[in-house]
Write a protein that holds these residues in place. Structure first.
Motif, PDB file in Angstrom:
ATOM      1  N   ALA A 127      33.147  37.456  46.957  1.00 49.82           N
ATOM      2  CA  ALA A 127      33.548  38.365  45.881  1.00 49.82           C
ATOM      3  C   ALA A 127      34.987  38.835  46.062  1.00 49.82           C
ATOM      4  O   ALA A 127      35.761  38.905  45.099  1.00 49.82           O
ATOM      5  CB  ALA A 127      32.602  39.561  45.824  1.00 49.82           C
ATOM      6  N   THR A 128      35.359  39.137  47.301  1.00 49.76           N
ATOM      7  CA  THR A 128      36.721  39.570  47.585  1.00 49.76           C
ATOM      8  C   THR A 128      37.720  38.461  47.270  1.00 49.76           C
ATOM      9  O   THR A 128      38.775  38.715  46.669  1.00 49.76           O
ATOM     10  CB  THR A 128      36.845  39.990  49.063  1.00 49.76           C
ATOM     11  N   MET A 129      37.395  37.234  47.635  1.00 54.60           N
ATOM     12  CA  MET A 129      38.299  36.120  47.365  1.00 54.60           C
ATOM     13  C   MET A 129      38.336  35.759  45.888  1.00 54.60           C
ATOM     14  O   MET A 129      39.357  35.295  45.385  1.00 54.60           O
ATOM     15  CB  MET A 129      37.934  34.902  48.211  1.00 54.60           C
ATOM     16  N   PHE A 130      37.247  35.998  45.169  1.00 54.32           N
ATOM     17  CA  PHE A 130      37.271  35.810  43.717  1.00 54.32           C
ATOM     18  C   PHE A 130      38.303  36.748  43.097  1.00 54.32           C
ATOM     19  O   PHE A 130      39.121  36.340  42.275  1.00 54.32           O
ATOM     20  CB  PHE A 130      35.875  36.046  43.122  1.00 54.32           C
ATOM     21  N   GLY A 131      38.277  38.002  43.534  1.00 54.87           N
ATOM     22  CA  GLY A 131      39.271  38.966  43.061  1.00 54.87           C
ATOM     23  C   GLY A 131      40.678  38.580  43.471  1.00 54.87           C
ATOM     24  O   GLY A 131      41.628  38.732  42.692  1.00 54.87           O
ATOM     25  N   ALA A 132      40.828  38.070  44.684  1.00 52.35           N
ATOM     26  CA  ALA A 132      42.150  37.658  45.162  1.00 52.35           C
ATOM     27  C   ALA A 132      42.697  36.488  44.345  1.00 52.35           C
ATOM     28  O   ALA A 132      43.882  36.467  43.992  1.00 52.35           O
ATOM     29  CB  ALA A 132      42.079  37.284  46.644  1.00 52.35           C
ATOM     30  N   VAL A 133      41.838  35.518  44.037  1.00 57.05           N
ATOM     31  CA  VAL A 133      42.269  34.375  43.227  1.00 57.05           C
ATOM     32  C   VAL A 133      42.717  34.866  41.853  1.00 57.05           C
ATOM     33  O   VAL A 133      43.778  34.467  41.348  1.00 57.05           O
ATOM     34  CB  VAL A 133      41.151  33.312  43.114  1.00 57.05           C
ATOM     35  N   LEU A 134      41.920  35.741  41.239  1.00 53.68           N
ATOM     36  CA  LEU A 134      42.311  36.288  39.939  1.00 53.68           C
ATOM     37  C   LEU A 134      43.636  37.043  40.017  1.00 53.68           C
ATOM     38  O   LEU A 134      44.500  36.878  39.148  1.00 53.68           O
ATOM     39  CB  LEU A 134      41.223  37.216  39.400  1.00 53.68           C
ATOM     40  N   ALA A 135      43.794  37.851  41.048  1.00 51.28           N
ATOM     41  CA  ALA A 135      45.042  38.612  41.206  1.00 51.28           C
ATOM     42  C   ALA A 135      46.233  37.671  41.339  1.00 51.28           C
ATOM     43  O   ALA A 135      47.290  37.905  40.744  1.00 51.28           O
ATOM     44  CB  ALA A 135      44.953  39.533  42.417  1.00 51.28           C
ATOM     45  N   HIS A 136      46.068  36.589  42.100  1.00 54.95           N
ATOM     46  CA  HIS A 136      47.172  35.638  42.270  1.00 54.95           C
ATOM     47  C   HIS A 136      47.481  34.909  40.967  1.00 54.95           C
ATOM     48  O   HIS A 136      48.648  34.723  40.621  1.00 54.95           O
ATOM     49  CB  HIS A 136      46.861  34.633  43.371  1.00 54.95           C
ATOM     50  N   LEU A 137      46.454  34.506  40.254  1.00 53.73           N
ATOM     51  CA  LEU A 137      46.680  33.750  39.021  1.00 53.73           C
ATOM     52  C   LEU A 137      47.216  34.614  37.888  1.00 53.73           C
ATOM     53  O   LEU A 137      48.026  34.156  37.088  1.00 53.73           O
ATOM     54  CB  LEU A 137      45.385  33.059  38.587  1.00 53.73           C
ATOM     55  N   LEU A 138      46.779  35.867  37.820  1.00 52.08           N
ATOM     56  CA  LEU A 138      47.138  36.716  36.688  1.00 52.08           C
ATOM     57  C   LEU A 138      48.338  37.622  36.929  1.00 52.08           C
ATOM     58  O   LEU A 138      49.029  37.994  35.984  1.00 52.08           O
ATOM     59  CB  LEU A 138      45.934  37.567  36.274  1.00 52.08           C
ATOM     60  N   VAL A 139      48.603  37.992  38.195  1.00 48.92           N
ATOM     61  CA  VAL A 139      49.639  38.990  38.470  1.00 48.92           C
ATOM     62  C   VAL A 139      50.656  38.520  39.508  1.00 48.92           C
ATOM     63  O   VAL A 139      51.862  38.593  39.280  1.00 48.92           O
ATOM     64  CB  VAL A 139      49.009  40.323  38.956  1.00 48.92           C
ATOM     65  N   LEU A 140      50.175  38.036  40.636  1.00 52.72           N
ATOM     66  CA  LEU A 140      51.046  37.813  41.789  1.00 52.72           C
ATOM     67  C   LEU A 140      51.776  36.479  41.787  1.00 52.72           C
ATOM     68  O   LEU A 140      52.830  36.367  42.391  1.00 52.72           O
ATOM     69  CB  LEU A 140      50.232  37.937  43.079  1.00 52.72           C
ATOM     70  N   GLY A 141      51.216  35.501  41.167  1.00 51.30           N
ATOM     71  CA  GLY A 141      51.835  34.182  41.199  1.00 51.30           C
ATOM     72  C   GLY A 141      50.814  33.111  41.530  1.00 51.30           C
ATOM     73  O   GLY A 141      49.663  33.404  41.822  1.00 51.30           O
TER      74      GLY A 141
END
Length: 114
Positions: free
Chosen positions: A73-87
């Motif tokens: 679940a944490t990595m799902f959020g991390a993937v979304l954060a990278h794709l949508l915000v961080l790069g």
């Protein structure tokens, strides 16, 4: 297979304890990352605690699936954060998420009825 599972659990533990400690200690990169996400620094502390706690659960008999699921679940959020915000650098989070999902799958009897 037993040794592969142990090796993956060890790798996940090293990665998530290191990342969790960096978050809790306020490493400059982590502070900047969570600033960019915009959820607030409290979320950095929560995420760091979840990462360390879930990594520890990977080694508690009967709780491995819960720890692995928390990491997925944490990595799902991390993937979304990278794709949508961080790069676009979501590959490390994706790989760790897949490894955690494998561990969850190998311990599925802990959460699924027989």
């Amino acid at each position: 297979m037993k040794y592969a599972i142990l090796g993956i659990k060890a790798l996940l533990t090293l990665a998530f304890v290191a990342a969790g400690v960096a978050k809790l200690m306020g490493a400059e990169m982590m502070v900047g990352t969570f600033e960019a996400i915009g959820a607030g620094q409290w979320f950095r502390y929560v995420t760091g605690a979840i990462e360390i706690g879930a990594a520890a659960l990977l080694w508690v008999r009967g709780r491995e699936a819960i720890g692995a699921a928390l990491l997925v679940a944490t990595m799902f959020g991390a993937v979304l954060a990278h794709l949508l915000v961080l790069g676009p650098s979501a590959v490390p989070a994706l790989v760790l998420g897949v490894l955690a999902a494998f561990i969850a799958w190998t311990h599925k009897e802990q959460v699924l009825p027989a």
